[in-house]
Design a protein around this motif. Structure first.
Motif, PDB file in Angstrom:
ATOM      1  N   TYR A   1       0.848  -1.196   0.000  1.00 20.18           N
ATOM      2  CA  TYR A   1       0.000   0.000   0.000  1.00 20.18           C
ATOM      3  C   TYR A   1       0.883   1.245   0.000  1.00 20.18           C
ATOM      4  O   TYR A   1       0.733   2.136   0.832  1.00 20.18           O
ATOM      5  N   GLY A   2       1.806   1.245  -0.918  1.00 19.13           N
ATOM      6  CA  GLY A   2       2.527   2.457  -1.237  1.00 19.13           C
ATOM      7  C   GLY A   2       3.506   2.963  -0.195  1.00 19.13           C
ATOM      8  O   GLY A   2       3.953   2.245   0.697  1.00 19.13           O
ATOM      9  N   VAL A   3       3.787   4.246  -0.374  1.00 17.34           N
ATOM     10  CA  VAL A   3       4.820   4.916   0.417  1.00 17.34           C
ATOM     11  C   VAL A   3       4.241   6.236   0.924  1.00 17.34           C
ATOM     12  O   VAL A   3       3.588   6.957   0.168  1.00 17.34           O
ATOM     13  N   LEU A   4       4.486   6.533   2.177  1.00 21.41           N
ATOM     14  CA  LEU A   4       4.078   7.828   2.710  1.00 21.41           C
ATOM     15  C   LEU A   4       5.312   8.680   2.978  1.00 21.41           C
ATOM     16  O   LEU A   4       6.379   8.158   3.301  1.00 21.41           O
ATOM     17  N   VAL A   5       5.131   9.959   2.829  1.00 18.02           N
ATOM     18  CA  VAL A   5       6.257  10.885   2.977  1.00 18.02           C
ATOM     19  C   VAL A   5       6.187  11.539   4.354  1.00 18.02           C
ATOM     20  O   VAL A   5       5.190  12.156   4.715  1.00 18.02           O
TER      21      VAL A   5
END
Lengths: 241, 177
Positions: free
Chosen positions: A198-202
């Motif tokens: 489920y992606g990448v958070l910054v």
């Protein structure tokens, strides 16, 4: 005689009976184990809930007060429900279930339920939160170890569970991919379970600012990478409902 | 006859006996042959292996068009070698051998030299003349070496074939910017 939609809904849609196993039913209830209270993860989770709401899903955030930090105290942004549950696992599960029923009765809904990872050892108490588990992980050894422990605890108790990972705190996508694949490899080898990305958070200054100001990134800094990342992760989650 | 035509005629006269000294003895069998599109082939020659040769001369630096003309004339000759063999068995031409090309000019640019190398399996011979047109020095140009392509990289070893697939809609710029 006028009738409620609920009276006739069974004519149009499959109905979940009381005997439906919450572990195998596809419910938009995401269990998010936290190894320890963490303001950054709490802030990411809150921003994610706001973004999901912005993407037209009625969203609730359920968490024990001890985990929530300051961010979870703020509710109401874009209609996000925030529920602080001070009691144990059973109450949190009940709160999450009620929120899910309430939100999905009116359309598309999503419940994000954070809970202490230690509760995973309590088995049946949090079983309804394991059907769809999402782990937030940073690419450092202790975070990876905690994430692997949570995922393996779920995989061992609930082989049918959907297991997901969102990576944050990385400097490159390669680092994020390595982090994800490290966890996936262990899970596949030991349990034969696949891991959903489920992606990448910054985790940047905009996140810190959102913690301080209580304003979500999606509204305050809509065109930043942090906002794009939240939108991406929310889209992935809602796409898997 | 114009000065240019006179110069060209002198050059051709001087070149004719020198063509066979370029490493392959050539017997000139026809001169000023009207070939494809009524364009003139300076010489048709034969080598000892029975191959027909088409020789075109350009007194100045070769234009790229020379190569086009040469290829067209080679096709024209190739279509007729078999007939020539029947009409004149003494020519000892072999129709099964594709005619070869020899182009003579004052200079050939790099593009033309590469094109000559690549145009057919048997590279087109290029000869550069220098000095006095009536006593030219003739030098056969070696085909330009091909730049060796780097060997295709082997696919990275895949010690782990994961069923799980990493997903993100972000780019590196999102993280570094």
């Amino acid at each position: 005689m006028p009738r409620d939609l609920g009276d006739v809904l069974h004519l149009f849609a499959p109905e979940l009976g009381p005997d439906v196993d919450p572990l195998t039913a596809r419910r938009p209830l995401v269990g998010i184990p936290f190894a320890r209270p963490d303001a950054v993860r709490s802030a990411l989770l809150w921003n994610l809930a706001v973004e999901a709401s912005r993407q037209s899903a009625r969203t609730a955030l359920v968490a024990p007060g001890a985990l929530g930090g300051a961010a979870l105290a703020d509710a109401g942004v874009l209609g996000v429900e925030a529920h602080r549950v001070e009691a144990g696992p059973s109450m949190l599960v009940q709160c999450a279930d009620e929120a899910l029923r309430r939100l999905t009765a009116r359309g598309r809904g999503l419940v994000l339920a954070a809970f202490p990872a230690a509760w995973l050892q309590k088995g049946a108490d949090v079983a309804p939160l394991m059907g769809w588990t999402l782990v937030f992980v940073r690419p450092d050894e202790s975070s990876l170890r905690e994430a692997a422990a949570s995922l393996e605890a779920v995989a061992s108790q609930s082989p049918q569970a959907r297991l997901g990972v969102t990576v944050y705190g990385v400097r490159s996508l390669l680092e994020a991919r390595d982090c994800f694949e490290h966890l996936a490899l262990g899970l596949e080898r030991r349990f034969g379970s696949s891991l959903t990305s489920y992606g990448v958070l910054v985790d940047d200054v905009h996140l810190s600012r959102s913690i301080v100001t209580g304003r979500p990134i999606a509204l305050a800094n809509a065109h930043t990478p942090a906002a794009r990342a939240l939108a991406d992760v929310a889209t992935l989650l809602l796409g898997d409902e | 006859m114009s000065e240019a035509e006179a110069g060209r005629a002198a050059l051709r006269r001087a070149l004719a006996p020198r063509l066979g000294r370029l490493g392959t003895p050539l017997e000139l069998i026809a001169e000023d042959v009207v070939g494809e599109e009524d364009a003139t082939i300076d010489w048709i020659a034969a080598s000892s292996d029975g191959a027909a040769w088409v020789v075109l001369v350009e007194p100045l630096a070769a234009e790229h068009e020379l190569l086009v003309r040469a290829l067209a004339q080679r096709a024209w000759v190739a279509a007729r070698v078999a007939d020539w063999c029947k009409l004149a068995p003494s020519l000892s031409l072999r129709s099964e051998i594709e005619p070869r090309l020899l182009l003579v000019a004052r200079e050939f640019d790099r593009m033309l030299r590469i094109a000559a190398r690549e145009a057919s399996a048997d590279p087109i011979r290029l000869a550069r003349w220098s000095g006095d047109a009536e006593q030219p020095d003739l030098e056969l140009l070696e085909p330009l070496p091909r730049v060796r392509r780097p060997a295709p990289a082997l696919p990275p070893a895949a010690p782990r074939a994961l069923a799980s697939v990493f997903r993100t809609g972000l780019t590196e710029a999102d993280l570094t910017g």
